[in-house]
Design a protein around this motif. Structure first.
Motif: not given
Length: 276
Positions: A42-46, A76-82, A163-172, A202-208
Motif C-alpha cells: 500500500l502506497a500513500q495517496l493525498n 478513527q475507522p478506516s473504510a477499506q475495500h477491494l 480475476h484476483i490479480k485485477d483487484l486492488h486494496v484501497v484504505q480511506h 478520501a483515499p489514504t493509500n492504494c496497492g495493486e
C-alpha cells in the motif's frame, strides 16, 4: 521478488532492504495445499504518509485478507475495500494528477476512475458487499499510534477467484488539518455522503497485486462473512516451519516506515459475528 524451487515446493522470498521491515505481530502462518497467496504494498495517496502490506490468500473460494498499515488517523475507522473489475477491465492506483477539480484533495469519485468500483467491502463483521462500503461502524479502527491490523476470511465468487490479480486494496481516511480526527474543517463535506467529512472518505493509500506464490498460504480461525453462513466455514489454524515460515514473514513484512509514528501496536482487529 525471487522464486526458488525446493523439491516440489515453491518458496517465494521478497527481497527488500532490512531497514523497511516492521514487526507485524502475526500469528504463525500455515501451509494450505493448492492455494495461492498474493502480496500488495500500500502506497500513500493525498500525502497522507500512510502505507502498509496486504496478504491475499485463496484456497478454493475462501479468501483470507490480512492488512498491516500505519500512518492512519489515530482512533478513527478506516473504510477499506477491494476495488477493480472481475470482467477484464484494466484499473490501477491513481495519483495526484487525478485531482481533476484542482482542490488539492484526491476524492473518492476522482480516484474511482482509476481504481474502479468497490468489489468487496473489507468490514470486520457482517456483509462484505459493495453496499457496505460506507459501513464505518463495521470497519477496522486505527490505534493511538495510527497502526491498523486486520484479518478476515470470506467466501467469494468464482469471478473474484479468476480475476484476483485485477483487484486492488484501497484504505480511506485522511487528516488534512493534522488534528488526529475526521472533521469538516479539514476538507469539507464528502461528495459521497454530506453527513460525513471528506477526510473520512478520501483515499489514504492504494496497492495493486504484485505476484503469487503456490503453497505458502496464511490461514487462521477467522470470522467469515459475505456469503452463505454454512459455506463460510473458518479455516483452521495450522503450524509450519523452515522455509515456508521465512518466506511468508519476509513477504508480509515488506512494509516501509511511515512518516508518522512507527511503534507497532501488539493488538489486532477482532472480528465478531454480526449482521449488516
Amino acid at each position: 521478488m525471487i522464486v526458488k524451487r525446493a523439491g516440489s515446493r515453491l518458496a517465494v522470498i521478497s527481497v527488500v532492504p532490512a531497514a523497511v521491515f516492521l514487526t507485524l505481530g502475526l500469528s504463525g502462518p500455515a501451509v494450505a495445499d493448492e492455494g495461492k497467496a498474493y502480496q500488495i504494498d500500500l502506497a500513500q495517496l493525498n500525502d497522507s504518509g500512510s502505507r502498509g502490506t496486504v496478504m491475499l490468500s485463496l484456497k478454493g473460494k475462501l479468501l483470507t485478507v490480512r492488512i498491516e498499515s500505519e500512518g492512519m488517523v489515530p482512533g478513527q475507522p478506516s473504510a477499506q475495500h477491494l476495488h477493480g473489475s472481475t470482467k477484464g477491465h484494466d484499473f490501477h492506483c491513481p495519483d495526484a494528477g487525478d485531482d481533476t477539480n484542482g482542490d488539492g484533495i484526491l476524492n473518492n469519485t476522482e480516484a474511482t476512475v482509476d481504481y474502479g468500483d468497490i468489489n468487496i467491502s473489507l468490514t470486520t463483521s457482517g456483509e462484505t458487499k459493495a453496499t457496505s462500503g460506507l459501513a464505518v461502524d463495521r470497519m477496522p479502527v486505527a490505534d493511538k499510534q495510527g497502526k491498523l491490523s486486520y484479518q478476515r476470511t470470506i467466501t467469494v465468487g468464482q469471478d473474484v477467484v479468476d480475476h484476483i490479480k485485477d483487484l486492488h486494496v484501497v484504505q480511506h481516511g485522511i487528516d488534512r488539518n493534522d488534528n488526529d480526527k475526521y472533521d469538516f474543517d479539514g476538507a469539507g463535506k464528502s461528495e459521497l455522503d454530506p453527513k460525513l467529512p471528506q477526510e473520512a472518505t478520501a483515499p489514504t493509500n492504494c496497492g495493486e497485486v504484485k505476484g503469487a506464490a503456490v503453497g505458502s498460504i496464511p490461514v487462521g480461525a477467522i470470522e467469515t462473512g459475505g456469503g452463505d453462513p454454512a459455506a463460510d466455514a473458518a479455516v483452521p489454524l495450522a503450524t509450519t516451519a523452515g522455509a515456508a515460515v521465512l518466506a511468508y514473514v519476509a513477504m508480509a513484512g515488506a512494509m516501509t516506515l511511515a512518516r508518522k509514528r512507527v511503534t507497532v501496536h501488539p493488538g489486532r482487529t477482532k472480528t465478531e459475528d454480526g449482521a449488516a
